[in-house]
Design an enzyme around this catalytic site. Structure first.
Site, PDB file in Angstrom:
ATOM      1  N   GLY A 130      11.233  12.218  20.220  1.00 52.48           N
ATOM      2  CA  GLY A 130       9.853  12.604  20.450  1.00 52.48           C
ATOM      3  C   GLY A 130       9.102  12.909  19.172  1.00 52.48           C
ATOM      4  O   GLY A 130       9.103  12.135  18.208  1.00 52.48           O
TER       5      GLY A 130
ATOM      6  N   ASN B 137      11.904  22.767  14.852  1.00 54.02           N
ATOM      7  CA  ASN B 137      11.217  21.946  15.843  1.00 54.02           C
ATOM      8  C   ASN B 137      11.970  21.850  17.170  1.00 54.02           C
ATOM      9  O   ASN B 137      11.371  21.530  18.197  1.00 54.02           O
ATOM     10  CB  ASN B 137      11.011  20.536  15.263  1.00 54.02           C
ATOM     11  CG  ASN B 137      10.531  19.543  16.296  1.00 54.02           C
ATOM     12  OD1 ASN B 137       9.408  19.603  16.769  1.00 54.02           O
ATOM     13  ND2 ASN B 137      11.394  18.598  16.661  1.00 54.02           N
TER      14      ASN B 137
ATOM     15  N   GLY C  27      13.540  22.245  20.716  1.00 58.50           N
ATOM     16  CA  GLY C  27      13.117  23.026  21.869  1.00 58.50           C
ATOM     17  C   GLY C  27      13.445  22.313  23.166  1.00 58.50           C
ATOM     18  O   GLY C  27      13.620  21.092  23.195  1.00 58.50           O
ATOM     19  N   ILE C  28      13.531  23.096  24.240  1.00 53.47           N
ATOM     20  CA  ILE C  28      13.784  22.545  25.570  1.00 53.47           C
ATOM     21  C   ILE C  28      12.853  23.223  26.568  1.00 53.47           C
ATOM     22  O   ILE C  28      12.247  24.254  26.270  1.00 53.47           O
ATOM     23  CB  ILE C  28      15.243  22.758  26.031  1.00 53.47           C
ATOM     24  CG1 ILE C  28      15.576  24.262  26.118  1.00 53.47           C
ATOM     25  CG2 ILE C  28      16.210  22.021  25.112  1.00 53.47           C
ATOM     26  CD1 ILE C  28      16.907  24.561  26.764  1.00 53.47           C
TER      27      ILE C  28
ATOM     28  N   ASP D 117      11.395  24.282  33.469  1.00 56.92           N
ATOM     29  CA  ASP D 117      10.205  24.764  34.162  1.00 56.92           C
ATOM     30  C   ASP D 117      10.465  25.065  35.635  1.00 56.92           C
ATOM     31  O   ASP D 117      11.069  24.255  36.353  1.00 56.92           O
ATOM     32  CB  ASP D 117       9.079  23.731  34.060  1.00 56.92           C
ATOM     33  CG  ASP D 117       8.583  23.536  32.638  1.00 56.92           C
ATOM     34  OD1 ASP D 117       9.017  24.297  31.752  1.00 56.92           O
ATOM     35  OD2 ASP D 117       7.755  22.625  32.420  1.00 56.92           O
TER      36      ASP D 117
ATOM     37  N   TYR E 111       9.475  29.502  28.718  1.00 58.34           N
ATOM     38  CA  TYR E 111       8.990  28.715  27.587  1.00 58.34           C
ATOM     39  C   TYR E 111       7.839  29.427  26.875  1.00 58.34           C
ATOM     40  O   TYR E 111       7.819  29.513  25.644  1.00 58.34           O
ATOM     41  CB  TYR E 111       8.543  27.346  28.106  1.00 58.34           C
ATOM     42  CG  TYR E 111       8.109  26.369  27.038  1.00 58.34           C
ATOM     43  CD1 TYR E 111       9.048  25.637  26.318  1.00 58.34           C
ATOM     44  CD2 TYR E 111       6.755  26.160  26.763  1.00 58.34           C
ATOM     45  CE1 TYR E 111       8.651  24.737  25.352  1.00 58.34           C
ATOM     46  CE2 TYR E 111       6.352  25.255  25.800  1.00 58.34           C
ATOM     47  CZ  TYR E 111       7.307  24.539  25.096  1.00 58.34           C
ATOM     48  OH  TYR E 111       6.915  23.642  24.139  1.00 58.34           O
TER      49      TYR E 111
ATOM     50  N   PRO F  72       1.146  22.844  18.873  1.00 56.88           N
ATOM     51  CA  PRO F  72       0.584  21.622  19.455  1.00 56.88           C
ATOM     52  C   PRO F  72       0.230  21.799  20.925  1.00 56.88           C
ATOM     53  O   PRO F  72       0.832  22.594  21.645  1.00 56.88           O
ATOM     54  CB  PRO F  72       1.713  20.593  19.291  1.00 56.88           C
ATOM     55  CG  PRO F  72       2.657  21.190  18.291  1.00 56.88           C
ATOM     56  CD  PRO F  72       2.545  22.665  18.484  1.00 56.88           C
TER      57      PRO F  72
END
Length: 249
Positions: free
Chosen positions: A16, A90, A92-93, A96, A155, A185
């Site tokens: 990504g 950077n 991350g996971i 949700d 998160y 971002p």
């Protein structure tokens, strides 16, 4: 940039947004090392593909949620490439779900990977940066760490914590030529985001963004390159939003 080629370590640099950060930093003249999850057996193919495209990138195994794994990864970088000058946190996971449905395992997984990882990685390199009198630590947060998001208590909490970490550490190391900054971002056109059905993008996501489009991964990478530069020496403790106006802080 100094005469010495700066060494950059990018966690989560293979996928990504991370991949664009990696390639753009190579283009800018840095020696880039990325981390990959120890269980990922595709890293050799990825490195070979990068080299085929002209990007000489090194990859080291690292579970960013595990302190000893981070120590081993940085030791490998140090022995094979040199001291880390720029750290881009950077990795991350997401896991949700509404808070009502969230269990401790999904809370812990996100906090460990998205927040504990900052301690685990930064602890390995910060003292060396201070001793050498130069360093850049760039932490990737999220617009949702600033404004919150439905179904993302884990998160959003982790990403809000990222900037608290940034501000406190920036105060401690500022006089030694080391800067610490956060970027946050919004919706960026990575494979994950562009895989969202077009009708959802058009009706739910783009209307939230005053610029009316997704961000480009290269735009985020450009901001990171600036923060890593000599010219950014007076920027520290900042949280720089890059979200097309979705959330103004």
């Amino acid at each position: 940039m100094s005469d010495k080629q700066r060494v950059v370590l990018v966690t989560g640099g293979m996928g990504g947004l991370g991949e664009t950060i990696t390639t753009k930093m190579v283009d800018a003249g840095y020696k880039v090392v990325v981390t990959y999850s120890p269980g990922n057996n595709k890293h050799a193919d990825w490195v070979a593909d990068m080299k085929g495209k002209g990007y000489d990138v090194m990859a080291v195994p690292c579970d960013v949620a595990d302190f000893d794994s981070c120590a081993a990864a940085v030791a490998e970088v140090r022995s094979k490439v040199g001291e880390v000058d720029v750290l881009v946190n950077n990795a991350g996971i997401t896991r949700d779900m509404t808070f009502k449905k969230m269990d401790k395992a999904n809370w812990d997984a996100v906090i460990r990977t998205n927040l504990d990882s900052l301690f685990n990685m930064t602890k390995q390199v910060a003292d060396g940066m201070v001793e050498r009198g130069w360093g850049r630590i760039i932490n990737v947060s999220s617009v949702n760490g600033s404004k919150g998001a439905f179904g993302q208590t884990n998160y959003s909490a982790a990403k809000a914590g990222v900037h608290g970490f940034t501000k406190a550490l920036a105060l401690e190391v500022a006089r030694r030529g080391v800067t610490v900054n956060t970027i946050s971002p919004g919706y960026i056109g990575t494979k994950m985001v562009t895989a969202i059905p077009k009708e959802v993008l058009d009706s739910k996501i783009l209307p939230q963004i005053p610029l009316g489009r997704l961000g480009e991964p290269s735009e985020v990478a450009g901001l990171i390159i600036y923060l890593a530069s000599e010219e950014a020496a007076f920027v520290t403790g900042a949280n720089i939003a890059i979200n097309g106006g979705q959330h103004m802080q």
